[in-house]
Design a protein around this motif. Structure first.
Motif, mmCIF file in Angstrom:
data_model
loop_
_atom_site.group_PDB
_atom_site.id
_atom_site.type_symbol
_atom_site.label_atom_id
_atom_site.label_comp_id
_atom_site.label_asym_id
_atom_site.label_seq_id
_atom_site.Cartn_x
_atom_site.Cartn_y
_atom_site.Cartn_z
ATOM 1 N N GLY A 163 38.601 43.933 7.849
ATOM 2 C CA GLY A 163 39.590 42.868 7.070
ATOM 3 C C GLY A 163 39.691 44.781 6.638
ATOM 4 O O GLY A 163 39.178 46.084 6.782
ATOM 5 N N THR A 164 40.108 44.575 5.275
ATOM 6 C CA THR A 164 40.757 45.322 4.547
ATOM 7 C C THR A 164 40.014 45.942 3.730
ATOM 8 O O THR A 164 39.796 47.241 2.570
ATOM 9 N N ASP A 165 38.272 45.296 3.488
ATOM 10 C CA ASP A 165 37.318 45.671 2.608
ATOM 11 C C ASP A 165 36.387 45.093 2.510
ATOM 12 O O ASP A 165 36.373 43.558 3.381
ATOM 13 N N GLY A 166 35.456 45.502 1.709
ATOM 14 C CA GLY A 166 34.094 44.521 2.000
ATOM 15 C C GLY A 166 33.964 42.916 1.024
ATOM 16 O O GLY A 166 35.162 43.147 0.201
ATOM 17 N N ALA A 167 33.935 42.006 1.441
ATOM 18 C CA ALA A 167 33.856 40.854 0.804
ATOM 19 C C ALA A 167 35.354 40.616 0.476
ATOM 20 O O ALA A 167 35.486 39.875 -0.938
ATOM 21 N N ILE A 168 35.591 40.232 1.876
ATOM 22 C CA ILE A 168 37.288 39.645 1.458
ATOM 23 C C ILE A 168 37.802 38.556 2.842
ATOM 24 O O ILE A 168 38.289 38.123 2.437
ATOM 25 N N GLY A 169 37.065 37.734 2.426
ATOM 26 C CA GLY A 169 36.153 37.385 3.746
ATOM 27 C C GLY A 169 36.199 36.278 5.118
ATOM 28 O O GLY A 169 36.830 35.532 5.595
ATOM 29 N N ALA A 269 43.814 41.224 1.792
ATOM 30 C CA ALA A 269 43.826 40.313 0.827
ATOM 31 C C ALA A 269 44.854 41.758 -0.484
ATOM 32 O O ALA A 269 44.804 42.405 -1.535
ATOM 33 N N PRO A 270 45.809 40.590 -0.777
ATOM 34 C CA PRO A 270 47.376 41.162 -1.136
ATOM 35 C C PRO A 270 47.443 42.006 -2.550
ATOM 36 O O PRO A 270 48.585 42.943 -2.316
ATOM 37 N N MET A 271 46.808 40.845 -3.195
ATOM 38 C CA MET A 271 46.874 41.758 -4.745
ATOM 39 C C MET A 271 45.721 42.744 -4.914
ATOM 40 O O MET A 271 45.629 42.990 -6.097
ATOM 41 N N ARG A 272 44.757 42.410 -3.849
ATOM 42 C CA ARG A 272 43.518 43.742 -4.730
ATOM 43 C C ARG A 272 44.800 44.490 -3.999
ATOM 44 O O ARG A 272 44.327 45.154 -3.434
ATOM 45 N N PRO A 284 43.806 50.096 2.071
ATOM 46 C CA PRO A 284 45.409 50.906 2.439
ATOM 47 C C PRO A 284 45.566 49.603 2.474
ATOM 48 O O PRO A 284 45.933 48.771 2.065
ATOM 49 N N LYS A 285 47.520 50.571 2.490
ATOM 50 C CA LYS A 285 48.248 49.730 3.612
ATOM 51 C C LYS A 285 48.183 49.006 4.173
ATOM 52 O O LYS A 285 47.595 49.403 5.563
ATOM 53 N N LEU A 286 48.908 47.896 4.578
ATOM 54 C CA LEU A 286 48.358 46.848 5.491
ATOM 55 C C LEU A 286 48.585 47.323 6.860
ATOM 56 O O LEU A 286 47.729 47.230 8.123
ATOM 57 N N LEU A 306 44.865 35.856 5.129
ATOM 58 C CA LEU A 306 45.082 36.449 4.057
ATOM 59 C C LEU A 306 43.716 35.920 3.103
ATOM 60 O O LEU A 306 43.614 34.877 3.163
ATOM 61 N N ASN A 307 42.971 36.462 1.988
ATOM 62 C CA ASN A 307 42.473 36.105 1.244
ATOM 63 C C ASN A 307 42.972 35.952 -0.390
ATOM 64 O O ASN A 307 43.548 36.581 -0.753
#
Length: 358
Positions: A163-169, A269-272, A284-286, A306-307
């Motif tokens: 993922g691109t972050d922790g706790a993101i699904g 998560a696009p909105m995070r 980071p940018k996807l 997606l989240n």
């Protein structure tokens, strides 16, 4: 095996990032029958309705007494369902769990603070005839296992959900994709790498953030090998932790290297806009995250999941279409949309799987 009934404590954090353990257990648990959630801000509501908009019959209560007085099926277990960055309890939590023990409830915790090392706490547990389980107190036989390279004998595809972050699904996506693969006829096994997955009843895995760095990749490798020897699985789905770009977490590195993943599903998560708990560190940018994960893991990102936090249905559909066009990969939200495109992408990447489909 009969599931133990459990109430999950998540005061002030249900649906939020630090409530991810409670969120996960409400969505799925093979080990416990979740009969209630404690969070006064949503008291009287259905936990599934609050979390995902779909009622599941698990009610939310304002406190432990409210739960015990209201539930027709008494919980046998009190699960501490909060997962803060510190890995430690808030003021008053120990007292609350002592009260739970006095009412006959066993305690399950995923914190770095090990209750079973607290002599006074354990004395009270003994007095009340209950058990205390520290999920992160990993004592498996592979605790001090160094990476060997034996993972290469595993011929089944190994897909890491990063993922691109922790706790993101990542865990939720890994769980749903594994179920979807089983439902279409594959012998799929999920390797859990965090305390929540282990609480949910994962048969294979270890709490990666509680393993010494020197052994972390080896423990991941060992759990996959253990599952391979026992199950001869068609495919493995490996739960990710944190993110390669996250300043606080290193687990993704060990998971990528230890599994020698040959495919990646990337959760975003696009909105995070910022990293969880770190407002000075942007997400980071996807496109950059795709490149980084492919380079580090030496495996293709075959799908993006997606989240949908802060997104309505129209935004989800628009984002899926935009991402499919921009990144030329399968894109979905496994909670709001189906997983067919993920299964199709996996089969395209690993066509040999089709011969094993039941």
């Amino acid at each position: 095996m009969k599931k133990a009934t459990a109430v999950v404590y998540s005061e002030g954090f249900f649906t939020q990032m630090d409530g991810k353990t409670a969120n996960g257990l409400v969505r799925h648990s093979e080990r416990y029958e979740i009969v209630g959630v404690i969070d006064s801000q949503f008291a009287g509501q259905d936990a599934g309705e609050v979390l995902d908009g779909i009622a599941n019959g698990i009610m939310i209560f304002k406190n432990l007494d409210d739960a015990l007085n209201s539930l027709s099926k008494k919980p046998q277990t009190f699960i501490y369902g909060i997962a803060p960055l510190t890995g430690d309890f808030s003021e008053g939590d120990i007292t609350l769990m002592e009260q739970a023990m006095s009412k006959g409830l066993s305690i399950v915790s995923g914190m770095h603070h090990f209750l079973s090392d607290d002599k006074a706490f354990m004395k009270k547990a003994k007095q009340h005839g209950v058990t205390v389980t520290d999920v992160r107190k990993y004592e498996g036989k592979n605790l001090r296992r160094v990476f060997t390279g034996e993972i290469l004998k595993v011929t089944a595809p190994r897909i890491a959900v990063l993922g691109t972050d922790g706790a993101i699904g990542k865990r939720t996506t890994a769980t749903i994709v594994t179920k979807a693969l089983i439902n279409v006829g594959y012998k799929a096994v999920m390797i859990s790498t965090g305390q929540t997955g282990l609480m949910q009843g994962a048969k294979y895995g270890a709490p990666m953030d509680a393993i010494a760095g020197h052994f972390a990749a080896g423990v991941v490798e060992g759990e996959i090998l253990r599952a391979w020897d026992a199950e001869q699985s068609d495919i493995f789905i490996i739960e990710g932790q944190g993110a390669l770009t996250h300043p606080a977490y290193l687990s993704s590195c060990a998971i990528s290297r230890g599994s020698q993943a040959n495919g990646v599903i990337l959760q975003h998560a696009p909105m995070r806009k910022i990293m969880g708990d770190y407002p000075d560190f942007p997400i980071p940018k996807l496109e950059d995250a795709i490149k980084l994960n492919e380079m580090f893991t030496n495996a293709p990102v075959i799908a993006i999941t997606l989240n949908h936090e802060d997104m309505d249905n129209a935004m989800i559909d628009k984002t899926i279409e935009e991402y499919k066009k921009s990144y030329k990969r399968a894109v979905t939200d496994v909670l709001k949309r189906d997983t067919k495109c993920i299964i199709d992408a996996i089969e395209r990447q690993f066509p040999e799987l089709l011969k094993k489909k039941k």
